[in-house]
Scaffold this active site. Structure first.
Site, PDB file in Angstrom:
ATOM      1  N   ASN A 121      97.130   4.507 -13.894  1.00  0.00           N
ATOM      2  CA  ASN A 121      95.680   4.620 -13.673  1.00  0.00           C
ATOM      3  C   ASN A 121      95.181   6.052 -13.882  1.00  0.00           C
ATOM      4  O   ASN A 121      94.261   6.502 -13.226  1.00  0.00           O
ATOM      5  CB  ASN A 121      95.289   4.107 -12.274  1.00  0.00           C
ATOM      6  CG  ASN A 121      93.788   3.886 -12.071  1.00  0.00           C
ATOM      7  OD1 ASN A 121      93.258   4.096 -10.985  1.00  0.00           O
ATOM      8  ND2 ASN A 121      93.077   3.485 -13.104  1.00  0.00           N
ATOM      9  N   CYS A 180      95.466   7.215 -17.534  1.00  0.00           N
ATOM     10  CA  CYS A 180      95.225   7.295 -18.982  1.00  0.00           C
ATOM     11  C   CYS A 180      94.436   6.084 -19.485  1.00  0.00           C
ATOM     12  O   CYS A 180      93.226   6.168 -19.717  1.00  0.00           O
ATOM     13  CB  CYS A 180      96.533   7.423 -19.762  1.00  0.00           C
ATOM     14  SG  CYS A 180      97.430   8.939 -19.423  1.00  0.00           S
ATOM     15  N   ARG A 181      95.131   4.961 -19.678  1.00  0.00           N
ATOM     16  CA  ARG A 181      94.498   3.828 -20.388  1.00  0.00           C
ATOM     17  C   ARG A 181      93.391   3.144 -19.593  1.00  0.00           C
ATOM     18  O   ARG A 181      92.290   2.942 -20.105  1.00  0.00           O
ATOM     19  CB  ARG A 181      95.573   2.791 -20.763  1.00  0.00           C
ATOM     20  CG  ARG A 181      96.557   3.294 -21.792  1.00  0.00           C
ATOM     21  CD  ARG A 181      97.777   2.416 -21.871  1.00  0.00           C
ATOM     22  NE  ARG A 181      98.568   2.501 -20.635  1.00  0.00           N
ATOM     23  CZ  ARG A 181      99.612   1.744 -20.342  1.00  0.00           C
ATOM     24  NH1 ARG A 181      99.988   0.813 -21.205  1.00  0.00           N
ATOM     25  NH2 ARG A 181     100.281   1.892 -19.213  1.00  0.00           N
ATOM     26  N   SER A 182      93.672   2.750 -18.344  1.00  0.00           N
ATOM     27  CA  SER A 182      92.650   1.959 -17.629  1.00  0.00           C
ATOM     28  C   SER A 182      91.402   2.767 -17.256  1.00  0.00           C
ATOM     29  O   SER A 182      90.293   2.233 -17.348  1.00  0.00           O
ATOM     30  CB  SER A 182      93.229   1.206 -16.431  1.00  0.00           C
ATOM     31  OG  SER A 182      93.764   2.071 -15.468  1.00  0.00           O
TER      32      SER A 182
END
Ligand code: 4NP
Length: 163
Positions: free
Chosen positions: A11, A13-15
């Protein structure tokens, strides 16, 4: 209110990037009174931290400011959200292991790239151990997928987007 939760591992980077892009698209279409979003991670290692500096740089280059603070996914999220969107197959599996806690809830569990017309169903790769290019690629993948995800919600719920 339609509530969306984006989930990855850390939680950071991507999300949070998915959340930032999706929120941006929601506001562009003046749908913020009808759709809200958040993000969470399957590990609590980075709890309370802002997104990774490299992800924040990529976001700001594209006009998006990431202010989310990392928090772990919990069983309560099955009650609180209508759509739970996993970034990769491992996230999906880890969420499914906890699904006992979501029994009787009406959420939909999906993968982010279910909405990617180029590589449907594949993983949003984790850029954490990669170069800056990995972060730019991650942004592109998330933008493509989130535009289609928002279109899907618009059709599914009969919303009226501005654009
Ligand atoms: P994310 O990337 O899942 O996209 O936030 C990661 C960030 C940190 C770690 C793993 C993945 N970590 O293990 O610290």
């Amino acid at each position: 209110m339609i509530k969306v939760l984006f989930v990855c591992l850390g939680n950071i980077c991507r999300s949070p990037m998915a959340e930032g892009i999706f929120q941006h698209l929601v506001e562009e279409n003046e749908l913020q009174d009808q759709i809200s979003c958040d993000s969470a991670g399957m590990i609590s290692f980075h709890q309370g931290e802002l997104p990774d500096k490299r992800m924040r740089n990529t976001a700001s280059k594209n006009g998006i400011t990431l202010t989310h603070r990392s928090r772990p996914f919990t069983g309560k999220d099955f009650q609180a959200f209508d759509y739970i969107i996993a970034m990769d197959k491992k996230n999906l599996k880890d969420i499914q292991i906890l699904e006992e806690k979501g029994k009787g809830q009406k959420y939909k569990l999906m993968m982010m790239r279910d909405f990617d017309r180029n590589e449907s169903g594949s993983d949003v790769e984790d850029p954490y151990y990669k170069s800056d290019v990995g972060f730019d690629n991650c942004y592109q993948v998330l933008m493509e997928s989130n535009q289609n995800f928002l279109n899907y919600l618009v059709l599914e719920h009969g919303l009226t987007p501005k654009n």
